[in-house]
Design an enzyme around this catalytic site. Structure first.
Site, mmCIF file in Angstrom:
data_model
loop_
_atom_site.group_PDB
_atom_site.id
_atom_site.type_symbol
_atom_site.label_atom_id
_atom_site.label_comp_id
_atom_site.label_asym_id
_atom_site.label_seq_id
_atom_site.Cartn_x
_atom_site.Cartn_y
_atom_site.Cartn_z
ATOM 1 N N HIS A 142 0.839 -1.206 0.000
ATOM 2 C CA HIS A 142 0.000 0.000 0.000
ATOM 3 C C HIS A 142 0.872 1.255 0.000
ATOM 4 C CE1 HIS A 142 -3.375 2.627 1.502
ATOM 5 N NE2 HIS A 142 -2.344 3.276 2.015
ATOM 6 N N GLU A 143 1.874 1.285 0.865
ATOM 7 C CA GLU A 143 2.735 2.468 0.966
ATOM 8 C C GLU A 143 3.574 2.657 -0.295
ATOM 9 O OE1 GLU A 143 2.381 4.695 3.163
ATOM 10 O OE2 GLU A 143 0.918 3.501 4.280
ATOM 11 N N HIS A 146 1.775 4.355 -3.133
ATOM 12 C CA HIS A 146 1.799 5.829 -3.086
ATOM 13 C C HIS A 146 3.029 6.366 -3.817
ATOM 14 C CE1 HIS A 146 -1.647 6.406 -0.569
ATOM 15 N NE2 HIS A 146 -1.124 5.857 0.510
ATOM 16 N N GLU A 215 -5.973 6.943 -0.971
ATOM 17 C CA GLU A 215 -5.922 5.791 -0.067
ATOM 18 C C GLU A 215 -6.657 4.599 -0.664
ATOM 19 O OE1 GLU A 215 -4.069 5.523 2.500
ATOM 20 O OE2 GLU A 215 -3.409 7.612 2.428
#
Length: 302
Positions: A142-143, A146, A215
């Protein structure tokens, strides 16, 4: 764009472009109006605005990482975390970022950096203690999503513009207005702070809308990359539940950095009102889990 195996998100790209265009247009109009009204202060306004922008863009990632207690660790110091980052980077075909750990019981993770050369991905000690390896992989994916989508840099610039209105207004109030002698000064002294407040409010809402979408985009990209949306859903549920057990005073310290975090340190209880959702940096847990459930069904059909 750099090539990697994270699923592209045209919706995110479009929203980032539109948000930056609207905020940029807003500030061009705002600064133009101030320059017209405060003729004697315009060089100072431009110089200060330029210095602040450069400082924000070049140093905000280091400031944020330092403020959140991130300390870079070697593979010998944190073999499990480095192993997870290595696997996700290999899976995504992207360069490995710096790896850091923040000594905090608040279970969370974040990524900072305006480009691949100065990216840092960080997990807290609280997160590492609580998650299983597959759950941790979902969070790290997920990070890194980004980073791959470059929305960290976009949010850095967007958040800077939200601060600029107040700074420019103070320059005008304490610079140009003090020297002004004409009868319209009193009116301007009231009008410009009000205009500044409106500009700040609009830019604030625009960045919050973008933050919520980014997100959801990162959740989707991470789930598709790892092929295990259920692990990410489990991590989300566990992190959100554990954050609720952390002392409020510790959460208050982490709250200013919510926009960076995998999950917000403080959020509205019970779903919150429509107004609180509008101000939130993250979509609700229910919304994120619902999306991951849909992705699970999509993957099962294939």
């Amino acid at each position: 764009m750099d090539r990697n195996r994270f699923a592209p998100d045209r919706g995110l790209t479009t929203r980032m472009v539109v948000t930056m265009f609207l905020i940029g247009l807003l500030y061009v109009v705002f600064v133009g109006a101030l320059l017209a009204l405060l003729r004697g202060s315009w060089p100072l306004i431009l110089v200060i605005a330029g210095i602040l922008f450069i400082a924000q863009f070049w140093f905000s990632d280091r400031i944020a990482a330092f403020s959140m207690g991130a300390k870079e660790v070697t593979p010998e110091q944190a073999p499990e975390l480095h192993g997870v980052v290595d696997r996700i980077c290999a899976l995504a075909d992207m360069p490995k970022p710096k790896v850091a750990i923040a000594d905090s019981d608040v279970p969370n993770a974040f990524a900072t950096g305006r480009n691949k050369k100065n990216t840092t991905v960080c997990a807290t000690t609280g997160l590492l203690r609580r998650l299983e390896p597959d759950e941790l992989e979902g969070v790290i994916a997920h990070e890194l999503s980004h980073v791959a989508h470059k929305d960290v840099a976009v949010m850095t610039i967007a958040s800077f513009l939200g601060i600029l209105a107040g700074v420019i207004t103070r320059i005008g109030l304490y610079g140009g207005f003090r020297r002004a002698r004409d009868p319209g000064t009193a009116v301007l002294a009231v009008a410009i702070p009000l205009v500044s407040a409106v500009v700040y409010a609009i830019s604030f809402l625009l960045t919050r809308m973008l933050s919520r979408y980014r997100e959801l985009s990162a959740d989707r990209s991470a789930a598709l990359l790892t092929g295990r949306p259920s692990s990410l859903a489990s991590a989300l549920t566990k992190v959100t539940g554990q954050i609720g057990a952390i002392p409020t005073k510790d959460l208050r310290k982490a709250e200013p950095f919510n926009a960076f975090y995998f999950a917000p340190a403080l959020s509205a209880k019970g779903g919150g009102s429509a107004f609180s959702k509008l101000l939130s940096t993250h979509p609700s847990l229910e919304q994120r889990l619902e999306q991951l459930s849909r992705i699970t069904l999509e993957l099962d059909r294939h």
